[in-house]
Write an enzyme that holds these catalytic residues in place. Structure first.
Site, short mmCIF file in Angstrom:
data_model
loop_
_atom_site.label_atom_id
_atom_site.label_comp_id
_atom_site.label_asym_id
_atom_site.label_seq_id
_atom_site.Cartn_x
_atom_site.Cartn_y
_atom_site.Cartn_z
N ASP A 270 -2.53 -6.41 15.02
CA ASP A 270 -2.68 -4.85 15.10
C ASP A 270 -2.11 -4.73 16.92
O ASP A 270 -1.82 -3.68 17.00
CB ASP A 270 -3.27 -3.99 14.46
CG ASP A 270 -2.60 -4.82 13.07
OD1 ASP A 270 -1.92 -3.97 12.38
OD2 ASP A 270 -3.46 -4.40 12.04
N LYS B 270 1.92 2.25 6.96
CA LYS B 270 2.03 1.16 8.41
C LYS B 270 2.29 1.79 9.15
O LYS B 270 3.14 2.83 9.19
CB LYS B 270 2.36 -0.30 8.22
CG LYS B 270 1.58 -1.30 7.73
CD LYS B 270 0.28 -1.61 8.23
CE LYS B 270 0.75 -1.73 9.38
NZ LYS B 270 -0.69 -1.85 10.25
N TYR C 60 -1.22 4.89 10.89
CA TYR C 60 -1.80 4.09 11.54
C TYR C 60 -0.06 3.53 12.80
O TYR C 60 0.90 2.74 11.64
CB TYR C 60 -2.15 2.34 10.54
CG TYR C 60 -2.99 2.35 10.23
CD1 TYR C 60 -4.35 2.87 10.89
CD2 TYR C 60 -3.49 1.91 8.97
CE1 TYR C 60 -5.65 2.69 10.69
CE2 TYR C 60 -4.96 1.87 8.45
CZ TYR C 60 -5.28 1.95 9.10
OH TYR C 60 -6.75 2.59 8.54
N ARG D 117 0.97 -0.85 -0.36
CA ARG D 117 0.18 -0.37 -0.18
C ARG D 117 1.03 1.64 0.51
O ARG D 117 2.09 1.19 0.20
CB ARG D 117 -1.29 0.25 0.92
CG ARG D 117 -2.62 -0.82 1.51
CD ARG D 117 -2.48 -1.07 2.50
NE ARG D 117 -2.03 -1.65 3.38
CZ ARG D 117 -2.46 -1.91 4.86
NH1 ARG D 117 -3.36 -1.51 4.92
NH2 ARG D 117 -1.73 -2.45 5.60
N HIS E 261 -1.47 2.57 15.78
CA HIS E 261 -1.18 1.31 16.89
C HIS E 261 -0.34 0.89 18.01
O HIS E 261 0.33 -0.23 18.34
CB HIS E 261 -1.94 -0.60 16.09
CG HIS E 261 -2.92 -0.63 15.32
ND1 HIS E 261 -3.52 -1.06 16.05
CD2 HIS E 261 -2.05 -0.54 13.83
CE1 HIS E 261 -4.10 -0.58 14.34
NE2 HIS E 261 -3.50 -0.37 13.69
N ALA F 296 -7.34 -8.63 15.36
CA ALA F 296 -7.40 -8.14 16.14
C ALA F 296 -5.63 -8.28 16.60
O ALA F 296 -4.93 -7.09 17.87
CB ALA F 296 -7.95 -7.65 17.79
N GLU G 16 -5.93 5.03 13.27
CA GLU G 16 -6.83 4.03 13.87
C GLU G 16 -7.51 4.91 15.67
O GLU G 16 -8.61 4.95 15.98
CB GLU G 16 -6.05 2.52 14.65
CG GLU G 16 -5.73 3.12 15.40
CD GLU G 16 -4.21 3.64 15.24
OE1 GLU G 16 -3.15 3.47 16.89
OE2 GLU G 16 -3.79 3.90 13.99
#
Length: 372
Positions: A270, A75, A94, A15, A96, A268, A118
């Site tokens: 991540d 990411k 993102y 991506r 996390h 889940a 997120e």
């Protein structure tokens, strides 16, 4: 503002933070975009496609990180990327962090401004930048679950739909949010027997009204999870606590009670995973077997369908990218409480309470951190 788009370097991550149509929109707003060479190659966009919409191409990631005022990624930054972040630089991606203590430490020490997709919320309290990838991961979870139930993959040799005269598979989805609902929808499309467990009665009611008699809904208790996991051929873990580590809803004892050759997919992961036996895997080595049960715990599932995922993500993130560039991050955060929720680290301080709590770090409220 000069916006930088580096090439993603996580294993099998194709991506990209901005696609050419998004770059064109950003340039239309008067901003500059610096894209690392090859950044869009994985989804079919070469450097010329970016040049055609006004981007400048950088020969390497170091040039992007050195020059850009804001970095737009997909990411979380890998170790070598964290070292390139500057103290006055905005990182929008993102993160996390609750599952990444080492990366959090690097971001704190580096002093950058880290805004996590997120944890951004909308006016209704939903997670608009997480939702597109949750939907992709939910749909993919059934696709990969079907694959690993095949005998040559080590599975029990079960066809999710069954055939006339043979029972369909049992699919248990734990968590009825965006990812869980997407997984349930796909599993029902395969004509499996599907049960969704959740602790929210209003959410279970929504799912019941949406899918009717095709879907079984259950209030999630230890007993309900234990019984349904034991009876399942495929378990989808999609439990989410925004920004925080996922609770371990499925215990090791529950995994041991499953039939050999069953499959679990932990969406889940991540956030640390919602099963005690889960550990992060990659697209290069996606599964392992624990107590006879195949575990798929890839931390960037949507990366496998990078073209679809990137466009879905850009549709959601682009308005925020433009707002941050137009107003500057301080004013943009001050004007939008939902975007303020996205601020996880600011100039050496953790500004998202769940992250600070789970990692046992000092917490500074985001409003206080930016001085407004």
């Amino acid at each position: 503002m000069l916006i930088g788009v580096p090439k993603e370097i996580k294993t099998h991550e194709y991506r990209v933070g901005l696609v050419p149509p998004s770059v064109r929109e950003v340039v239309h707003h008067g901003h500059e975009v610096l894209v690392e060479t090859g950044a869009g190659q994985g989804i079919g966009f070469d450097d010329d496609a970016y040049r055609a919409v006004g981007a400048t191409i950088a020969e390497g990631a170091s040039e992007v990180f050195k020059s850009a005022e804001m970095i737009v990624k997909v990411k979380e930054p890998q170790a070598e990327e964290c070292h390139m972040l500057r103290q006055d630089q905005v990182l929008f991606t993102y993160l996390h962090l609750a599952a990444e203590p080492e990366m959090t430490r690097r971001l704190v020490e580096g002093g950058s401004i880290a805004i996590a997709y997120e944890t951004v919320t909308d006016e209704a309290g939903r997670l608009p930048l997480l939702a597109p990838m949750s939907e992709v991961a939910g749909r993919m979870s059934i696709q990969v679950g079907c694959h690993y139930l095949e005998k040559e993959q080590g599975g029990a040799g079960i066809l999710l739909s069954g055939v006339p005269g043979v029972l369909a598979a049992n699919v248990c989805v734990i968590g009825g949010g965006v990812a869980g609902a997407s997984a349930a929808r796909m599993a029902m499309g395969y004509e499996a027997k599907v049960t969704v467990l959740d602790k929210s009665i209003p959410r279970l009611d929504e799912l019941d009204m949406r899918f009717g008699a095709q879907l079984n809904t259950l209030y999630s208790t230890v007993d309900a999870v234990e019984r349904n996991v034991a009876d399942a051929d495929l378990v989808i873990g999609s439990v989410l606590v925004p920004g925080a580590a996922a609770p371990k809803v499925v215990t090791e004892a529950m995994i041991k009670a499953m039939r050999p050759g069953s499959v679990v997919v932990d969406i889940a992961i991540d956030q640390g995973g919602c099963m005690e036996t889960s550990r992060p895997t990659t697209h290069a080595d996606p599964v392992y077997t624990e107590h006879g049960v195949i575990h798929y715990c890839v931390t960037n599932m949507p990366g496998a369908v990078a073209h679809t995922s990137t466009f879905a993500l850009n549709n959601a993130t682009l308005p925020y990218v433009i707002t941050l560039a137009d107003k500057g991050y301080r004013q943009a955060l001050a004007d939008d409480p939902g975007l303020m929720e996205g601020l996880n680290v600011h100039e050496g301080r953790v500004t998202y309470e769940a992250v600070a709590r789970d990692l046992r770090m000092d917490y500074t409220p985001a409003v206080e951190a930016i001085g407004g």
